[in-house]
Motif scaffolding. Structure first.
Motif, PDB file in Angstrom:
ATOM      1  N   ALA A  62       0.786  -1.130  -0.096  1.00  0.00           N
ATOM      2  CA  ALA A  62      -0.022   0.009  -0.127  1.00  0.00           C
ATOM      3  C   ALA A  62       0.738   1.413   0.016  1.00  0.00           C
ATOM      4  O   ALA A  62       2.102   1.084   0.487  1.00  0.00           O
ATOM      5  CB  ALA A  62      -1.062   0.020   1.275  1.00  0.00           C
ATOM      6  N   GLN A  63       0.367   2.391  -0.362  1.00  0.00           N
ATOM      7  CA  GLN A  63       1.214   3.759  -0.475  1.00  0.00           C
ATOM      8  C   GLN A  63       1.162   4.496   1.068  1.00  0.00           C
ATOM      9  O   GLN A  63       1.647   5.351   1.150  1.00  0.00           O
ATOM     10  CB  GLN A  63       0.684   4.488  -1.540  1.00  0.00           C
ATOM     11  CG  GLN A  63       0.854   3.799  -2.870  1.00  0.00           C
ATOM     12  CD  GLN A  63       0.179   4.661  -4.084  1.00  0.00           C
ATOM     13  OE1 GLN A  63      -0.189   5.772  -3.815  1.00  0.00           O
ATOM     14  NE2 GLN A  63       0.161   4.106  -5.300  1.00  0.00           N
ATOM     15  N   ASN A  64       0.001   4.019   1.769  1.00  0.00           N
ATOM     16  CA  ASN A  64      -0.335   4.736   2.884  1.00  0.00           C
ATOM     17  C   ASN A  64      -1.033   3.660   3.687  1.00  0.00           C
ATOM     18  O   ASN A  64      -1.932   2.766   3.330  1.00  0.00           O
ATOM     19  CB  ASN A  64      -0.829   5.948   2.540  1.00  0.00           C
ATOM     20  CG  ASN A  64      -1.372   6.827   3.809  1.00  0.00           C
ATOM     21  OD1 ASN A  64      -0.785   6.979   4.872  1.00  0.00           O
ATOM     22  ND2 ASN A  64      -2.542   7.539   3.718  1.00  0.00           N
ATOM     23  N   CYS A  65      -1.393   4.076   4.949  1.00  0.00           N
ATOM     24  CA  CYS A  65      -2.605   3.712   5.644  1.00  0.00           C
ATOM     25  C   CYS A  65      -3.019   4.540   6.931  1.00  0.00           C
ATOM     26  O   CYS A  65      -2.003   5.291   7.319  1.00  0.00           O
ATOM     27  CB  CYS A  65      -2.465   1.909   6.148  1.00  0.00           C
ATOM     28  SG  CYS A  65      -1.073   2.167   7.542  1.00  0.00           S
ATOM     29  N   SER A  66      -3.816   4.189   7.476  1.00  0.00           N
ATOM     30  CA  SER A  66      -4.315   4.866   8.755  1.00  0.00           C
ATOM     31  C   SER A  66      -3.479   4.593   9.991  1.00  0.00           C
ATOM     32  O   SER A  66      -3.000   3.446   9.964  1.00  0.00           O
ATOM     33  CB  SER A  66      -5.820   4.609   9.076  1.00  0.00           C
ATOM     34  OG  SER A  66      -6.155   5.425  10.189  1.00  0.00           O
ATOM     35  N   ASP A  67      -3.132   5.557  10.841  1.00  0.00           N
ATOM     36  CA  ASP A  67      -2.541   5.635  12.185  1.00  0.00           C
ATOM     37  C   ASP A  67      -3.527   4.794  13.263  1.00  0.00           C
ATOM     38  O   ASP A  67      -3.043   4.366  14.190  1.00  0.00           O
ATOM     39  CB  ASP A  67      -1.958   6.745  12.566  1.00  0.00           C
ATOM     40  CG  ASP A  67      -3.037   7.599  13.088  1.00  0.00           C
ATOM     41  OD1 ASP A  67      -3.784   7.780  12.128  1.00  0.00           O
ATOM     42  OD2 ASP A  67      -2.970   8.233  14.036  1.00  0.00           O
ATOM     43  N   LYS A  68      -4.907   4.914  12.961  1.00  0.00           N
ATOM     44  CA  LYS A  68      -5.956   4.398  13.416  1.00  0.00           C
ATOM     45  C   LYS A  68      -6.253   2.908  13.239  1.00  0.00           C
ATOM     46  O   LYS A  68      -6.071   2.531  12.385  1.00  0.00           O
ATOM     47  CB  LYS A  68      -7.345   5.196  13.481  1.00  0.00           C
ATOM     48  CG  LYS A  68      -7.269   6.614  13.818  1.00  0.00           C
ATOM     49  CD  LYS A  68      -6.950   7.087  15.255  1.00  0.00           C
ATOM     50  CE  LYS A  68      -7.102   8.405  15.406  1.00  0.00           C
ATOM     51  NZ  LYS A  68      -6.023   9.356  14.528  1.00  0.00           N
ATOM     52  N   LEU A  69      -6.773   2.188  14.560  1.00  0.00           N
ATOM     53  CA  LEU A  69      -6.872   0.542  14.116  1.00  0.00           C
ATOM     54  C   LEU A  69      -8.091   0.343  13.282  1.00  0.00           C
ATOM     55  O   LEU A  69      -8.052  -0.456  12.437  1.00  0.00           O
ATOM     56  CB  LEU A  69      -6.984  -0.017  15.648  1.00  0.00           C
ATOM     57  CG  LEU A  69      -5.692  -0.337  16.076  1.00  0.00           C
ATOM     58  CD1 LEU A  69      -5.898  -1.191  17.451  1.00  0.00           C
ATOM     59  CD2 LEU A  69      -4.632  -1.316  15.142  1.00  0.00           C
ATOM     60  N   SER A  70      -9.238   1.126  13.826  1.00  0.00           N
ATOM     61  CA  SER A  70     -10.549   0.968  12.955  1.00  0.00           C
ATOM     62  C   SER A  70     -11.171   2.143  13.452  1.00  0.00           C
ATOM     63  O   SER A  70     -10.915   2.817  14.384  1.00  0.00           O
ATOM     64  CB  SER A  70     -11.054  -0.259  13.250  1.00  0.00           C
ATOM     65  OG  SER A  70     -11.880  -0.413  14.622  1.00  0.00           O
ATOM     66  N   GLY A  71     -12.410   2.443  12.903  1.00  0.00           N
ATOM     67  CA  GLY A  71     -13.502   3.254  13.562  1.00  0.00           C
ATOM     68  C   GLY A  71     -14.025   4.333  12.695  1.00  0.00           C
ATOM     69  O   GLY A  71     -13.842   4.031  11.423  1.00  0.00           O
TER      70      GLY A  71
END
Ligand code: PEP
Length: 249
Positions: A62-71
């Protein structure tokens, strides 16, 4: 010690899903060297369809992702969803994310933790803008990026990271760091890692160069002692040229 050799292509927001699948299929038809890890980072939408056509010789990132787990974070993509899909790598801290999406060293520290938490490998980008290079402050600038986002990791985690040194003045500009400039910075980055995490860890970590790598300059850049491959933007969108780059070790 021989380190992993890596040719990674960052497609950014280029190509449609159909084009991306065709490009992966066409890349997979080539006889690629078995000792080079080939990684393609297409847009999020392409990951699952591309996984279906990529053979075992091509890894997806992936080129990026969230720092949060989910939500409730509309439009974000979680590391857990990527891991569940079978993705192995996530690019973090690309200069375009730092500049256009205000990603700070502190946010990237959290993203690194989130990505490791899901068993994925971060491809952590660092690199200085032109004015910093002109004032010869590039080592201090990159040291700060590494300290702020990575220095909290354990040696075991650090040993699993991939670093991409990407001088901003060389990204998408056609201007490339000379092989000597690349080697100088890669050696400095490795020494900084050795100071903090020990010599053994520093010798394991692949450090990729990014910034206008092409078929015509990859051999000279990859030939440097501390350069373990490339993170390639524009030239990774041309399958034949990317194959030349993959064969440049
Ligand atoms: C990049 O996007 O990481 C990059 C290095 O781009 P380019 O190869 O086009 O300079």
């Amino acid at each position: 010690m021989s380190r992993q050799k890596i040719a990674a292509g960052n497609w950014k927001m280029h190509t449609t899903v159909t084009e991306g699948k065709e490009m992966i299929s066409s890349l997979a038809k080539n006889d690629l060297p078995s000792d080079v890890t080939v990684i393609i980072a297409p847009p999020f939408t392409h990951l699952y369809p591309c996984l279906e056509v990529a053979d075992s010789g091509i890894q997806l990132s992936a080129q990026n992702c969230s720092d949060k787990l989910s939500g409730a974070f509309t439009g974000e993509v979680s590391a857990a969803a990527l891991a569940d899909m079978g993705i192995k790598y996530v690019i973090l801290g690309h200069s375009e994310r730092r500049e256009y999406f205000n990603e700070s060293n502190e946010l990237l520290k959290n993203k690194v933790d989130t990505v490791f938490g899901q068993g994925l490998t971060p491809i952590f980008c660092c690199g200085e803008p032109l004015e910093i290079r002109k004032s010869e402050q590039q080592v201090a600038y990159v040291r700060q990026q590494l300290m702020d986002s990575l220095w909290h990791l354990s040696s075991d985690q650090m040993a699993k990271i991939i670093i991409a040194y990407e001088p901003i003045w060389a990204i998408g500009t056609g201007e490339t760091a000379s092989p000597e400039q690349a080697q100088e910075m890669h050696q400095s980055i490795r020494s900084l890692i050795a100071e903090k995490f020990g010599e053994e860890t520093s010798q394991i970590i692949p450090i990729l160069y990014g910034g206008s790598v092409k078929g015509s300059n990859a051999k000279d850049i990859f030939g440097q002692r501390d350069v373990d491959g490339g993170l390639v933007g524009g030239a990774s969108l041309k399958v034949d040229e990317f194959v030349t780059i993959i064969r440049s070790f």
